[in-house]
Design a protein around this motif. Sequence first.
Motif, PDB file in Angstrom:
ATOM      1  N   ALA A   1     -11.584  -3.071   4.629  1.00  0.00           N
ATOM      2  CA  ALA A   1     -10.499  -3.118   5.845  1.00  0.00           C
ATOM      3  C   ALA A   1     -10.058  -1.889   6.037  1.00  0.00           C
ATOM      4  CB  ALA A   1      -9.546  -4.100   5.526  1.00  0.00           C
ATOM      5  N   THR A   2      -9.658  -1.700   7.339  1.00  0.00           N
ATOM      6  CA  THR A   2      -8.921  -0.592   7.859  1.00  0.00           C
ATOM      7  C   THR A   2      -7.476  -0.759   7.845  1.00  0.00           C
ATOM      8  OG1 THR A   2      -9.277  -1.194   9.981  1.00  0.00           O
ATOM      9  CG2 THR A   2     -10.964   0.437   8.914  1.00  0.00           C
ATOM     10  N   THR A   3      -6.744  -0.844   6.663  1.00  0.00           N
ATOM     11  CA  THR A   3      -5.302  -1.150   6.388  1.00  0.00           C
ATOM     12  C   THR A   3      -4.613  -0.023   5.688  1.00  0.00           C
ATOM     13  OG1 THR A   3      -5.511  -2.333   4.336  1.00  0.00           O
ATOM     14  CG2 THR A   3      -5.844  -3.498   6.271  1.00  0.00           C
ATOM     15  N   SER A   4      -3.213   0.138   6.064  1.00  0.00           N
ATOM     16  CA  SER A   4      -2.573   1.108   5.321  1.00  0.00           C
ATOM     17  C   SER A   4      -1.801   0.260   4.327  1.00  0.00           C
ATOM     18  CB  SER A   4      -1.520   1.749   6.348  1.00  0.00           C
ATOM     19  OG  SER A   4      -0.727   0.779   6.900  1.00  0.00           O
TER      20      SER A   4
ATOM     21  N   ALA B   1       0.821  -2.731   8.037  1.00  0.00           N
ATOM     22  CA  ALA B   1      -0.527  -2.167   8.387  1.00  0.00           C
ATOM     23  C   ALA B   1      -0.728  -1.706   9.513  1.00  0.00           C
ATOM     24  CB  ALA B   1      -1.547  -3.021   8.205  1.00  0.00           C
ATOM     25  N   ASP B   2      -1.807  -0.458   9.857  1.00  0.00           N
ATOM     26  CA  ASP B   2      -1.890   0.015  11.254  1.00  0.00           C
ATOM     27  C   ASP B   2      -2.718  -1.012  11.835  1.00  0.00           C
ATOM     28  OD1 ASP B   2      -0.484   2.477  10.682  1.00  0.00           O
ATOM     29  OD2 ASP B   2      -2.448   3.189   9.713  1.00  0.00           O
TER      30      ASP B   2
ATOM     31  N   TYR C   1      -6.437  -4.365  12.203  1.00  0.00           N
ATOM     32  CA  TYR C   1      -7.353  -3.981  11.060  1.00  0.00           C
ATOM     33  C   TYR C   1      -8.128  -5.040  10.392  1.00  0.00           C
ATOM     34  CZ  TYR C   1      -3.887  -6.675   8.268  1.00  0.00           C
ATOM     35  OH  TYR C   1      -2.963  -7.682   7.691  1.00  0.00           O
TER      36      TYR C   1
ATOM     37  N   THR D   1     -10.260  -9.892  11.950  1.00  0.00           N
ATOM     38  CA  THR D   1      -9.342  -8.909  12.343  1.00  0.00           C
ATOM     39  C   THR D   1      -7.892  -9.347  12.662  1.00  0.00           C
ATOM     40  OG1 THR D   1     -11.187  -8.068  13.684  1.00  0.00           O
ATOM     41  CG2 THR D   1      -8.989  -7.339  14.492  1.00  0.00           C
TER      42      THR D   1
ATOM     43  N   GLN E   1      -6.163  -6.727   0.808  1.00  0.00           N
ATOM     44  CA  GLN E   1      -6.411  -6.068   2.043  1.00  0.00           C
ATOM     45  C   GLN E   1      -5.775  -6.982   3.154  1.00  0.00           C
ATOM     46  OE1 GLN E   1     -10.494  -5.313   2.195  1.00  0.00           O
ATOM     47  NE2 GLN E   1     -10.484  -3.882   0.322  1.00  0.00           N
TER      48      GLN E   1
END
Length: 404
Positions: free
Chosen positions: A40-43, A56-57, A60, A71, A210
């Motif tokens: 996942a594209t998380t911060s 999170a950004d 994500y 998502t 995540q």
Amino acid sequence: MSDDPRTTHLTRRSYLTSGGALVGGGLLAGCTGGGDGSTATTSATSTTTDETTATADAPYTVSMAPMGDVTFEAVPETIFTRLTHLAGMAFALGRGDDVNALHAPDYYDALWNQFTPRLPGVELDWTGRYSSWTTSKEKLYELDSDVHLADPASVVALDDWDVADIAEIRDNVGPWFGNTLSDDHAEPPEAYADAYEYYTLWEQFEKVAQVFADEDKYDALAAIHDDVLDRVESPLPAEAERPSIVMGGFSDPAAPYVYNVDTPGFLTAHVRPFEPVDAFGDGVQSGSRVDMESLAEANPDVILVFGGLHPTYDMAEIRSSLEDDPVGATIPAVENGRIYPQGGRYQGPVLDLFQLEMTAKQLYPDVFGEWPEYVEGPYPELPESEQFFDRQRVADVINGEFRR
């Protein structure tokens, strides 16, 4: 079933969405994507936090079978679960109180709280939550959860559920995110066969972390887990010298339910590292009920009692019942006093740490130190030198008060 919740709720949870619509009947969990374990594209949350909320950004995406890509527009706050391996993951991330539903909540609240006394400053209260083993769409609309940590492939097996219902709840309430059939690598329903994959307990935990943008907590607990596994992978006795084991539920000691100890899946995550010898072998299907004669014929050296740590279990009575039975008294585990309590089968990551420690001592006291005599009360307070992991460190991770 009433249509009222569906017509009034619509899609108000626009900030939590799953990726895509049903495709050709489906990725039947209600999402597109391959469930291939992509990251996942998380911060991440801060590693030096004090009551800090993970962020999170957004948006994500987190991927896990059988859902595929899911998502999120924001970190979920309210959490529906069915089984306690997923509720236990929320607990490990400091989100236990955000769980609004789980199977047998009062029972599992009491069981989990046999372990929390050993974690300074950690508290948990699941009493009075919705008992969700069987559920309905109406109830899920009422709970209005941000995320359903539940396996849609297992939910669709319930009466009155189909894949269209799964998609409806995903679209109108909140996404599904869970994997249950990794418990013993059971076959998925036909509708999910092409989308299903199996995960270890900790692989699944990483993905759940995540979802909540809390990968740092996962990393910290996974490092502790790795250390425990390194410790228990000390040289074990040759197979011929290992104890044979029966693991089961002994609420009726004369007719226990027994479970395999060496099968794949997270139900045996705390036993399998010790390369156990199953006293029943392939002779009994896991989850079967056996009589005293069958138990004696299996002739186990060790009996592990699931739920034995629960306050409603009476380990002294279980032991005396087996000792007083003329057949049970001949079993080596009974003769030698090797009848030990366990926690739960659907363990989350924190219980897995404790259960690895306790199982090591119960099976191989000469290697790992003896498990203390247990009759009742919380998980025994072992001397620090006998502990497999730092209780304060685990507590600090759960509470978000730790450094990497």
